[in-house]
Design a protein around this motif. Structure first.
Motif, short mmCIF file in Angstrom:
data_model
loop_
_atom_site.label_atom_id
_atom_site.label_comp_id
_atom_site.label_asym_id
_atom_site.label_seq_id
_atom_site.Cartn_x
_atom_site.Cartn_y
_atom_site.Cartn_z
N ILE A 186 0.86 -1.19 0.00
CA ILE A 186 0.00 0.00 0.00
C ILE A 186 0.89 1.24 0.00
O ILE A 186 1.72 1.40 0.90
CB ILE A 186 -0.91 0.00 1.24
CG1 ILE A 186 -1.85 -1.20 1.22
CG2 ILE A 186 -1.71 1.30 1.32
CD1 ILE A 186 -2.68 -1.33 2.48
N PRO A 187 0.75 2.14 -0.97
CA PRO A 187 1.52 3.39 -0.92
C PRO A 187 1.02 4.27 0.21
O PRO A 187 -0.19 4.49 0.37
CB PRO A 187 1.26 4.02 -2.29
CG PRO A 187 0.00 3.40 -2.78
CD PRO A 187 -0.08 2.02 -2.19
N VAL A 188 1.96 4.78 0.99
CA VAL A 188 1.63 5.52 2.22
C VAL A 188 2.23 6.91 2.15
O VAL A 188 3.37 7.09 1.70
CB VAL A 188 2.16 4.77 3.46
CG1 VAL A 188 1.84 5.55 4.73
CG2 VAL A 188 1.57 3.37 3.54
N THR A 189 1.47 7.88 2.62
CA THR A 189 1.96 9.24 2.81
C THR A 189 1.76 9.63 4.27
O THR A 189 0.64 9.52 4.79
CB THR A 189 1.23 10.24 1.91
OG1 THR A 189 1.54 9.98 0.54
CG2 THR A 189 1.65 11.67 2.23
N LEU A 190 2.83 10.04 4.92
CA LEU A 190 2.76 10.50 6.30
C LEU A 190 2.82 12.02 6.33
O LEU A 190 3.81 12.61 5.89
CB LEU A 190 3.92 9.91 7.11
CG LEU A 190 4.11 10.46 8.53
CD1 LEU A 190 2.88 10.22 9.39
CD2 LEU A 190 5.36 9.88 9.18
N ILE A 191 1.74 12.64 6.79
CA ILE A 191 1.75 14.07 7.06
C ILE A 191 2.22 14.24 8.50
O ILE A 191 1.50 13.92 9.45
CB ILE A 191 0.37 14.70 6.85
CG1 ILE A 191 -0.08 14.50 5.39
CG2 ILE A 191 0.40 16.18 7.19
CD1 ILE A 191 -1.46 15.07 5.10
N ASP A 192 3.45 14.70 8.65
CA ASP A 192 4.15 14.64 9.93
C ASP A 192 4.13 16.01 10.61
O ASP A 192 4.62 17.01 10.06
CB ASP A 192 5.59 14.19 9.69
CG ASP A 192 6.35 13.95 10.97
OD1 ASP A 192 5.71 13.96 12.05
OD2 ASP A 192 7.57 13.74 10.91
N ILE A 193 3.55 16.04 11.79
CA ILE A 193 3.65 17.23 12.63
C ILE A 193 4.97 17.12 13.39
O ILE A 193 5.05 16.57 14.48
CB ILE A 193 2.44 17.35 13.57
CG1 ILE A 193 1.16 17.39 12.74
CG2 ILE A 193 2.53 18.60 14.45
CD1 ILE A 193 -0.11 17.46 13.54
N ASP A 194 6.02 17.58 12.75
CA ASP A 194 7.38 17.40 13.22
C ASP A 194 7.82 18.61 14.04
O ASP A 194 7.05 19.56 14.24
CB ASP A 194 8.31 17.15 12.04
CG ASP A 194 8.30 18.31 11.05
OD1 ASP A 194 7.47 19.23 11.22
OD2 ASP A 194 9.11 18.30 10.12
N ALA A 207 7.47 24.39 15.78
CA ALA A 207 8.15 25.69 15.90
C ALA A 207 7.40 26.76 15.13
O ALA A 207 7.26 27.90 15.60
CB ALA A 207 9.59 25.56 15.41
N ALA A 208 6.90 26.41 13.92
CA ALA A 208 6.16 27.39 13.13
C ALA A 208 4.84 27.77 13.80
O ALA A 208 4.33 28.88 13.59
CB ALA A 208 5.88 26.81 11.74
N LEU A 209 4.30 26.86 14.64
CA LEU A 209 3.04 27.14 15.34
C LEU A 209 3.26 27.81 16.69
O LEU A 209 2.30 28.08 17.40
CB LEU A 209 2.26 25.84 15.53
CG LEU A 209 1.75 25.16 14.25
CD1 LEU A 209 1.18 23.79 14.57
CD2 LEU A 209 0.71 26.04 13.56
N SER A 230 0.67 20.69 22.42
CA SER A 230 0.21 19.62 21.53
C SER A 230 -0.22 20.23 20.21
O SER A 230 -0.38 21.46 20.10
CB SER A 230 -0.96 18.84 22.17
OG SER A 230 -2.05 19.70 22.41
N ALA A 231 -0.39 19.39 19.21
CA ALA A 231 -0.76 19.88 17.89
C ALA A 231 -2.15 20.52 17.96
O ALA A 231 -3.10 19.89 18.44
CB ALA A 231 -0.76 18.74 16.89
N PRO A 232 -2.30 21.75 17.50
CA PRO A 232 -3.62 22.40 17.53
C PRO A 232 -4.62 21.61 16.68
O PRO A 232 -4.32 21.19 15.56
CB PRO A 232 -3.35 23.79 16.94
CG PRO A 232 -1.88 24.00 17.11
CD PRO A 232 -1.26 22.66 16.99
N GLY A 265 -0.46 30.03 9.40
CA GLY A 265 -0.73 28.81 10.15
C GLY A 265 -1.92 28.04 9.68
O GLY A 265 -2.23 26.97 10.22
N ALA A 266 -2.61 28.54 8.65
CA ALA A 266 -3.77 27.83 8.11
C ALA A 266 -3.32 26.83 7.05
O ALA A 266 -2.32 27.05 6.35
CB ALA A 266 -4.77 28.81 7.53
N VAL A 267 -4.06 25.74 6.91
CA VAL A 267 -3.75 24.73 5.89
C VAL A 267 -4.14 25.28 4.52
O VAL A 267 -5.18 25.92 4.36
CB VAL A 267 -4.51 23.42 6.19
CG1 VAL A 267 -4.25 22.39 5.09
CG2 VAL A 267 -4.09 22.86 7.53
N VAL A 268 -3.28 25.04 3.54
CA VAL A 268 -3.50 25.59 2.20
C VAL A 268 -4.68 24.90 1.54
O VAL A 268 -5.16 23.84 1.98
CB VAL A 268 -2.23 25.42 1.33
CG1 VAL A 268 -1.07 26.17 1.95
CG2 VAL A 268 -1.89 23.93 1.17
#
Length: 461
Positions: free
Chosen positions: A62-70, A75-77, A82-84, A298-301
């Motif tokens: 299964i091809p996987v994509t990880l959207i990582d809150i790294d 730092a940008a937030l 914790s992740a907003p 900080g908003a998602v595109v």
């Protein structure tokens, strides 16, 4: 015939040459590399990693994509604790709009966050369309007494999103549980988690079981997943009732299969792996920092700003690797965040679940048959030739058994056969020493002396 007074020179020639070769390798640092290579050959985890490739772990992957809150995203937030959840809501909407094959939100929602963040995420889930990609949410498991459970087991914890997802046909709860061995290393998954009390009982699938149903090359309806969960619940919670026919899927419901770790942490540790999906070569794994999908505010595109091949027809995991998540574990390939362990399990889940099931007795019999083959091959060979023959036989066995059974089952069978070979060699050595002990005493521990060379005979006329 008189012995030569210089015969000791010939006896020292061989050890002196060997010492010179070893000293040469040590002077240039090659001895440490050779020693490390030899040690790696005997390391079980490394053999398991090699066998994952040889035994077809990427079969129907299964091809996987990880959207990582790294850490860079945090730092940008502004380094929140914790992740907003406003950001999680935007990432979830983005993955759904880009037509992911399935989505897993690997975030703990058992505790409330900010009121605005909880409201934003609940609103996205409450309005989640029935034709959107199937979505799994991570259910937190806690001690049984914390949830009013009377049995000695982990129990489900309530979530702030329970009301928002109730009645959603394409939104389920999943339990992401990894099995930790005695040395604190994660090597296996748990396919599902069943809780029998309070209430009638329920079974939560693992993210890899969910992904194998909705995101494999031949996706299945969620009704098949629900049938499997109902069967597991009945077996665990009501064993005395009339058993229904076992579900047809998955073919190999191995509750504790080994994870084929093919995806390391870091972009420079391994070359990208490609698989064939729908006639196209696509990357097995993509990892995107969440900040790359966010604007300066900080908003998602918007979905139009993201390329389709990053998320479309891929299983999307929204997880975290920053230090505040406290979700990291030791694995055979190093320290990995929990979301990356899930990615490894999801990518190779079809190869495990589609293999021919085999029980402990069947695996033992196959290992014994492989042992007989190895003994027959090496019985007349010198040690070096025997080692090469065993290596070739092991590679062939991994390739053949990995196509029939699950890759982890194939590696377990081969490792068991190799252990039997080592045990048999030990028993044979002890038996040989015991036979010679009465005649030679403690000298039976020494190598047998070479027979003297035959002296030429003279012809007497």
């Amino acid at each position: 015939m008189a012995k030569s007074p210089f015969r000791w020179i010939g006896r020292l020639t061989k050890p002196v040459l060997i010492a010179c070769v070893i000293g040469f390798f040590s002077a240039f640092g090659l001895a440490d590399r050779i020693a490390g290579f030899s040690a790696n050959l005997g390391e079980k985890d490394r053999m398991v990693r090699w066998s994952a490739v040889l035994s077809g772990a990427t079969r129907d992957a299964i091809p996987v994509t990880l959207i990582d809150i790294d850490p860079s995203t945090m730092a940008a937030l502004g380094h929140p604790q914790s992740a907003p959840r406003e950001v999680l809501a935007g990432l979830l909407s983005l993955a759904a709009a880009k037509h992911a094959s399935g989505i897993f939100l690997d975030m703990d929602t058992s505790r409330p966050g900010s009121p605005a963040g909880d409201a934003a995420l609940a609103a996205v889930l409450a309005a989640y369309p029935p034709d959107a990609p199937p979505l799994a949410l991570a259910r937190r498991l806690g001690a049984a007494d914390q949830a009013g459970n009377t049995i000695n087991a982990l129990a489900e914890q309530a979530s702030v999103l329970d009301a928002a997802v109730r009645g959603k046909p394409n939104v389920i709860w999943a339990a992401s549980v990894s099995r930790i061995d005695e040395d604190r290393v994660v090597r296996r998954w748990q396919l599902s988690h069943t809780t029998c009390a309070p209430g009638p009982g329920a079974t939560l699938p693992s993210p890899q079981l969910f992904a194998a149903a909705v995101a494999s090359a031949h996706p299945r309806p969620l009704s098949d997943l629900n049938a499997f969960a109902d069967s597991r619940t009945q077996t665990a919670c009501a064993p005395g009732t009339a058993a229904a026919s076992p579900p047809a899927w998955p073919r190999n419901p191995d509750q504790r299969a080994a994870i084929a770790f093919l995806i390391p942490d870091g972009p420079d540790l391994a070359a990208p792996q490609f698989i064939t999906r729908d006639g196209r070569r696509v990357p097995l794994f993509r990892r995107m920092p969440a900040r790359a999908l966010m604007s300066a505010s900080g908003a998602v595109v918007s979905p139009q700003a993201v390329a389709d091949d990053l998320l479309r027809d891929r299983f999307v995991i929204i997880g975290a690797s920053h230090a505040e998540s406290l979700d990291g574990h030791l694995t055979p390939i190093g320290f990995l965040p929990g979301a990356l362990i899930v990615a490894n399990a999801v990518a190779t889940a079809p190869a495990v679940l589609s293999g021919q099931p085999v029980g402990p007795l069947g695996a033992t019999l196959i290992a014994l048959a492989l042992l007989g083959a190895l003994v027959a091959i090496t019985s007349r060979l010198r040690p070096l030739a025997a080692a090469l023959a065993v290596a070739v036989a092991v590679l062939a066995a991994l390739m053949a058994l990995g196509r029939i059974f699950a890759p982890s089952t194939a590696s377990d069978i081969v490792l068991a056969a190799l252990g039997m070979v080592a045990f048999l060699s030990t028993i044979e050595g002890i038996h040989a020493i015991g036979k010679d002990w009465r005649a030679r005493g403690w000298r039976a521990l020494l190598k047998p002396e070479k027979p003297p060379a035959a002296q030429p005979t003279e012809t007497i006329t």
